[in-house]
Design a protein around this motif. Structure first.
Motif: not given
Length: 41
Positions: A1-13
């Motif tokens: 929930x902290x960022x606008x970026x997915x930590x698994x694929x580094x794409x936009x949420x």
């Protein structure tokens, strides 16, 4: 929930996964509950 970026694929949420959406929904829900409580009392 902290960022606008997915930590698994580094794409936009997706929109529903963004922190802004979470907080807007939470605040809106609390305002609705408060409005109903004020109307009842």
């Amino acid at each position: 929930m902290a960022d606008d970026v997915c930590h698994a694929c580094f794409g936009s949420k997706r929109t529903y996964q963004l922190p802004e959406t979470f907080w807007a929904t939470t605040v809106g829900g609390l305002l609705c509950v408060f409005a109903v409580a004020v109307a009842v009392f």
